[in-house]
Design an enzyme around this catalytic site. Structure first.
Site, PDB file in Angstrom:
ATOM      1  N   HIS A  70      30.961 -32.187   2.110  1.00  0.00           N
ATOM      2  CA  HIS A  70      30.333 -30.614   2.131  1.00  0.00           C
ATOM      3  C   HIS A  70      31.857 -30.451   2.579  1.00  0.00           C
ATOM      4  O   HIS A  70      32.484 -29.995   3.338  1.00  0.00           O
ATOM      5  CB  HIS A  70      29.831 -30.203   3.820  1.00  0.00           C
ATOM      6  CG  HIS A  70      28.964 -29.114   3.281  1.00  0.00           C
ATOM      7  ND1 HIS A  70      28.032 -28.604   3.648  1.00  0.00           N
ATOM      8  CD2 HIS A  70      30.157 -27.601   3.835  1.00  0.00           C
ATOM      9  CE1 HIS A  70      28.135 -27.047   4.026  1.00  0.00           C
ATOM     10  NE2 HIS A  70      29.090 -26.918   3.770  1.00  0.00           N
ATOM     11  N   HIS A 103      33.596 -27.098  -0.150  1.00  0.00           N
ATOM     12  CA  HIS A 103      33.886 -26.036  -0.807  1.00  0.00           C
ATOM     13  C   HIS A 103      35.028 -26.528  -1.850  1.00  0.00           C
ATOM     14  O   HIS A 103      36.313 -25.920  -1.057  1.00  0.00           O
ATOM     15  CB  HIS A 103      33.676 -24.971  -0.723  1.00  0.00           C
ATOM     16  CG  HIS A 103      31.872 -24.809  -0.246  1.00  0.00           C
ATOM     17  ND1 HIS A 103      31.016 -24.066  -0.861  1.00  0.00           N
ATOM     18  CD2 HIS A 103      31.976 -25.578   0.825  1.00  0.00           C
ATOM     19  CE1 HIS A 103      29.682 -24.384   0.203  1.00  0.00           C
ATOM     20  NE2 HIS A 103      30.583 -24.370   1.492  1.00  0.00           N
ATOM     21  N   ARG A 121      41.235 -18.634 -11.883  1.00  0.00           N
ATOM     22  CA  ARG A 121      40.745 -17.858 -13.031  1.00  0.00           C
ATOM     23  C   ARG A 121      40.446 -18.589 -13.901  1.00  0.00           C
ATOM     24  O   ARG A 121      39.514 -18.228 -14.839  1.00  0.00           O
ATOM     25  CB  ARG A 121      41.667 -16.359 -12.711  1.00  0.00           C
ATOM     26  CG  ARG A 121      42.131 -15.429 -11.787  1.00  0.00           C
ATOM     27  CD  ARG A 121      42.743 -13.986 -12.271  1.00  0.00           C
ATOM     28  NE  ARG A 121      42.601 -12.645 -11.218  1.00  0.00           N
ATOM     29  CZ  ARG A 121      43.153 -12.517 -11.240  1.00  0.00           C
ATOM     30  NH1 ARG A 121      43.871 -11.758 -12.360  1.00  0.00           N
ATOM     31  NH2 ARG A 121      43.509 -11.467 -10.403  1.00  0.00           N
ATOM     32  N   ASP A 169      27.609 -24.174  -6.631  1.00  0.00           N
ATOM     33  CA  ASP A 169      26.578 -24.109  -5.469  1.00  0.00           C
ATOM     34  C   ASP A 169      25.893 -22.374  -6.235  1.00  0.00           C
ATOM     35  O   ASP A 169      26.958 -21.676  -6.754  1.00  0.00           O
ATOM     36  CB  ASP A 169      27.938 -23.825  -4.533  1.00  0.00           C
ATOM     37  CG  ASP A 169      27.198 -22.504  -2.619  1.00  0.00           C
ATOM     38  OD1 ASP A 169      27.406 -23.130  -2.379  1.00  0.00           O
ATOM     39  OD2 ASP A 169      26.694 -22.088  -3.480  1.00  0.00           O
ATOM     40  N   GLU A 211      23.106 -22.380   9.616  1.00  0.00           N
ATOM     41  CA  GLU A 211      24.987 -22.440   9.659  1.00  0.00           C
ATOM     42  C   GLU A 211      25.083 -21.107  10.940  1.00  0.00           C
ATOM     43  O   GLU A 211      25.040 -20.767  12.244  1.00  0.00           O
ATOM     44  CB  GLU A 211      24.989 -22.516   8.769  1.00  0.00           C
ATOM     45  CG  GLU A 211      26.887 -21.622   9.195  1.00  0.00           C
ATOM     46  CD  GLU A 211      27.717 -21.790   8.114  1.00  0.00           C
ATOM     47  OE1 GLU A 211      26.841 -21.626   6.807  1.00  0.00           O
ATOM     48  OE2 GLU A 211      28.699 -21.827   7.326  1.00  0.00           O
ATOM     49  N   ASP A 245      34.120 -28.724   5.370  1.00  0.00           N
ATOM     50  CA  ASP A 245      33.590 -27.146   4.608  1.00  0.00           C
ATOM     51  C   ASP A 245      34.754 -26.807   3.836  1.00  0.00           C
ATOM     52  O   ASP A 245      35.139 -26.571   2.576  1.00  0.00           O
ATOM     53  CB  ASP A 245      33.292 -26.622   5.989  1.00  0.00           C
ATOM     54  CG  ASP A 245      32.467 -25.432   5.185  1.00  0.00           C
ATOM     55  OD1 ASP A 245      31.679 -25.108   4.380  1.00  0.00           O
ATOM     56  OD2 ASP A 245      31.704 -24.477   6.831  1.00  0.00           O
TER      57      ASP A 245
HETATM   58 ZN   LIG Z   1      29.572 -25.044   3.266  1.00  0.00          ZN
END
Ligand SMILES: [Zn+2]
Length: 348
Positions: free
Chosen positions: A15, A17, A84, A151, A218, A296
């Protein structure tokens, strides 16, 4: 017991990002590179007023000192506005893999916020090429594997989610036998968009062979976890913090051995868990839940994968044996082929 043991422990990160792994130095470099106003501001997308301002390393570090969940989402936006082009995505992927390998991480399943990229009005294909270049170079140079989870970012709604799913399927169809796109997820603000909103998308993703992760419990209560299981058929749950409020639900998670992607530091930093001691990690583990430890957004939460295991050891008195079980869980709960899972489990 030193953290040497933890660093050497082979483990997976499930998990994480990508955009939350950009360290202050890299962010500063990207901000110097992109000194024009945010170029893709579609009508619906409101860029931050200073999205083009070059930031010093100290200013980048300061961006990560927010007070609440909304502040965290703003910091996340501040980063995504400075990542970008394909080279940026290649760079942050490569740097992430370098850091993970140094922590004994052998495999990572990484969320990329495709929903944000579409929302700001940008094409994704070229960026994905950058991501893949970073991944392949990282795998070769650092010896760990990485798979992508697209995601959809739940607070943009189901129509945007459809676009993310369609892109995942389109790109995956070109990837041959061992696709690097493994699953889909919905991060973002749970309080705005309950899981049921995404029922159709998840059903289609499942049918197409994508694996299903859902951020649940969460910032919202246990009903969000139940919804993720019943409506979305989630195969892994992100956070599942509020299962602690519902004994029956926790018993179900144990019975069904639903892998839980726990993120200890994250929950404290976003204010979802008041103090680290209050986190239900130990309780879940004792109950027999399939728990894994994850970061995370490691840079935004000023943590590392080793740091999360260290908290389990220092705050929750996990023994070496128990830490090893957490590491084994991380391989079991991964979406690698069975044979590769066995290889990794054998390392333990
Ligand atoms: Zn997350």
């Amino acid at each position: 017991m030193t953290s040497d043991f933890i660093t050497r422990l082979p483990k997976a990160e499930l998990h994480l990002h990508l955009e939350g792994s950009v360290d202050a130095l890299t962010l500063s470099q990207l901000s110097q590179k992109h000194h024009t106003p945010f170029p893709w501001a579609s009508n619906r997308y409101k860029p931050l007023a200073d999205s083009h301002r070059p930031l010093t390393v100290a200013e980048c570090a300061a961006l990560y000192h927010y007070k609440d969940f909304t502040g965290f989402l703003m910091a996340f936006k501040g980063v995504t506005e400075r990542v970008r082009d394909p080279e940026d995505y290649e760079l942050i992927t490569y740097r992430l893999m370098e850091k993970l390998a140094a922590e004994g991480c052998r495999h990572a399943e990484v969320f990329v916020s495709v929903g944000v990229i579409f929302w700001r009005g940008q094409e994704f294909d070229a960026l994905f090429e950058g991501l893949e270049r970073g991944r392949l170079r990282g795998e070769k140079d650092f010896g760990l594997s990485l798979l992508w989870i697209f995601d959809a970012v739940r607070h943009f709604g189901p129509e945007e989610g459809e676009k993310v799913l369609a892109k995942a399927l389109e790109l995956r169809a070109r990837q041959g036998k061992h696709p690097s796109i493994v699953g889909i997820g919905i991060g973002g603000d749970e309080r705005i968009a309950p899981p049921e909103t995404f029922t159709n998308i998840y059903a289609r993703a499942r049918k197409a062979g994508l694996r299903l992760s859902v951020h649940a419990g969460e910032s919202a209560g246990p009903q969000s976890i139940t919804g993720a299981l019943d409506a979305l058929k989630a195969e892994r749950l992100g956070h599942a913090l509020t299962a602690a409020q519902d004994d029956e639900l926790l018993a179900r998670l144990v019975r069904e051995q639903v892998p839980l992607e726990l993120c200890l530091t994250s929950n404290v930093r976003t204010g979802c868990c008041p103090r680290i001691e209050d986190h239900p990690l130990r309780r879940y583990f004792e109950a027999g839940a399939l728990v894994t430890l994850n970061t995370d957004d490691p840079e935004m939460f000023e943590t590392t994968l080793v740091g999360e295991y260290k908290i389990a050891q220092d705050v929750f008195a996990f023994s070496q044996d128990e830490l090893q079980r957490l590491a084994a869980n991380s391989f079991r709960a991964s979406w690698l082929p069975e044979e590769r899972k066995r290889e990794l489990l054998n390392l333990l």
